[in-house]
Structure formats: C-alpha cells, structure tokens
Write a protein that holds these residues in place. Sequence first.
Motif, short mmCIF file in Angstrom:
data_model
loop_
_atom_site.label_atom_id
_atom_site.label_comp_id
_atom_site.label_asym_id
_atom_site.label_seq_id
_atom_site.Cartn_x
_atom_site.Cartn_y
_atom_site.Cartn_z
N TYR A 186 2.43 10.73 -1.84
CA TYR A 186 2.17 10.74 -0.40
C TYR A 186 1.31 9.56 0.00
O TYR A 186 1.54 8.90 1.02
N ILE A 187 0.29 9.29 -0.80
CA ILE A 187 -0.62 8.18 -0.50
C ILE A 187 0.12 6.85 -0.62
O ILE A 187 0.01 5.98 0.26
N ILE A 188 0.89 6.69 -1.69
CA ILE A 188 1.66 5.45 -1.87
C ILE A 188 2.65 5.27 -0.73
O ILE A 188 2.79 4.19 -0.15
N GLY A 189 3.36 6.37 -0.38
CA GLY A 189 4.33 6.30 0.71
C GLY A 189 3.67 5.97 2.03
O GLY A 189 4.24 5.23 2.85
N GLY A 193 4.56 2.72 4.15
CA GLY A 193 4.98 2.82 5.54
C GLY A 193 4.12 1.98 6.45
O GLY A 193 4.60 1.37 7.42
N LYS A 194 2.82 1.94 6.16
CA LYS A 194 1.89 1.16 6.98
C LYS A 194 2.17 -0.33 6.86
O LYS A 194 2.12 -1.07 7.86
N TRP A 195 2.47 -0.78 5.67
CA TRP A 195 2.67 -2.21 5.44
C TRP A 195 4.08 -2.68 5.80
O TRP A 195 4.26 -3.77 6.32
N PHE A 196 5.08 -1.85 5.53
CA PHE A 196 6.46 -2.30 5.70
C PHE A 196 7.26 -1.48 6.72
O PHE A 196 8.40 -1.82 7.02
#
Length: 281
Positions: A186-189, A193-196
């Motif tokens: 969840y954290i990685i996703g 999502g924030k970056w790309f």
Amino acid sequence: MDILLGLVKTPAVIIAIVAFLGLLFQKASISRLITGTALSFIGFTMIKVGGSILMKVLTAFSALFSKAFDIVGVVPSNEAIMASTIDKLGATAALILLFSMILNILIARFTRFKFIYLSLHLVLFMAFALTAVLMQFGFSNYQMIIICSLMIGTYMAVSPFILNRFSREIIGSNEYAISHAAISSYIIGSYMGKWFGNKSTDTEHLNISSKFDFIREPNIATLLTMLVLLLISCIFATQPQVKDAMTMVYGAGAGDKNVVIFILEQSAIFACGLYLAKPSC
C-alpha cells in the motif's frame, strides 16, 4: 469443570465470547447481542469448514503441479493453513486476538494512534502465523500470547495511522483509514501513484465492456483461476500423475471420474471453500 475448560479452550467459543463482550460494552440490545454472538460462532466455524475444503483441493493441486513441472514448493493459503492447525493452535490464537483488541483500544485511547483495526479475520490469520512460528522456537503458550498480543495490538493501532496520510487524500477526511496485512505494498503503491499517477483519472471511471462483467464476481473469478491452473497442470502431467491427484480427492472412486469432471468439480469446490473461509468479521 471439564466441560467448562473444554469450552474455553475451543477457538470458536472464545471468538463468540469476544463478540459478546464487545457488544455488551456497546450496550447493544438483547436481540443484537444474541445475533452478533451467534454469528461470530458460526462465522469462525465457517472458516474451519471452508479451510478444510481448501486444504483438500490444494493438497491435490500442489502435488499435481509439482510433478507436472518437476518443482518443489507449497501453495500458500491463510484459510487452509489455519484450518489444518486450528485444533492445535486455535485457542492460543483466539486469546491473542482478544488481548490484541484490548491493547488496540488502549493505544487508541491514550496515544496519538486513534484507530481501531476492524479487519479481525486478518488479525486472526496473523495470530495463527505468529503462534506457529514462535512454537517452533519452543515458546510456551503464555509467552506466545504475551509476545504476539503486544506485536499485533501495536500493529493494529499503528498501521492505519501510517496509511492515513495517503487514505485521507482519497477519502477527504480522517473519519476512517485503510489498513491491511499488505501494508508495505500500500505504501509503495501510494508513492508510485504520487510520483507517476494522474489524479484527474480514476479507475472507478474506466469503461469496461459488459462482456467481462462476470469477472467482477469474486467467486466466478476464483473458479476460473483455479480451472486454468488445474487445466495447465493436467496438460503437462502424465496420466498416472493425474490419477494420483484424483485419488487424493476421490479415494477409491477416482476411477469413475474423467479429467474434465475432475477439473470442473475441484475448481467449483475450491471457490466454494474460499467463499466459506472468508466470512465478514
């Protein structure tokens, strides 16, 4: 006294007691108290029954897949493993669930981590997993209950707090947060999502052809997935290997079944077992 001790050591009874106490503290009505307690007892029993079904199908599939592709491994399933160890670890895991919930409430009351973890079936899976691991290291039941309750109770309060910074951007408030055993993904996703990602687009607004609406139904998706896996395994396995897998399921009646019926029936049984083993908690 023996009957009373037997009841207290029964996992489903402990879960029912936990539900009863929770509803009692909420000052629930008599009707809701009886319904909630009974459904909790039934729900835990459903997990055991569904897990037993999964275990039987997965054992045959695992053996077939391993022989077909000449590999050694296991097919992991929370529900199946829990069902196979429930009589040995169930009472300890249920007590861990109880004390973890109490610790979660205390942490939410007296610290900055103001979240109550509601996905209790996931907590139960964690309790079983940690109990099984610590048992291998020779910990006593009391030690396992203390260690696991501290670890899981802290996790229950802290994990939603960590994800809250991401979930509130979607929800728009701090009314509730999202947490799961797969918190790392969840954290990685969230960062991906924030970056790309692009906030102007939403997967909920994607137009999917009505021809594929059946995939949205979890039970059908599960059935199709298992059907494909069994079909591939049977294609690459030898006839004796397939017969061995069928014997694991049907016993002496394996000779009366053909491969197509075996694939269809076991796929449906697996979907049924998974449905039973995932009641709402």
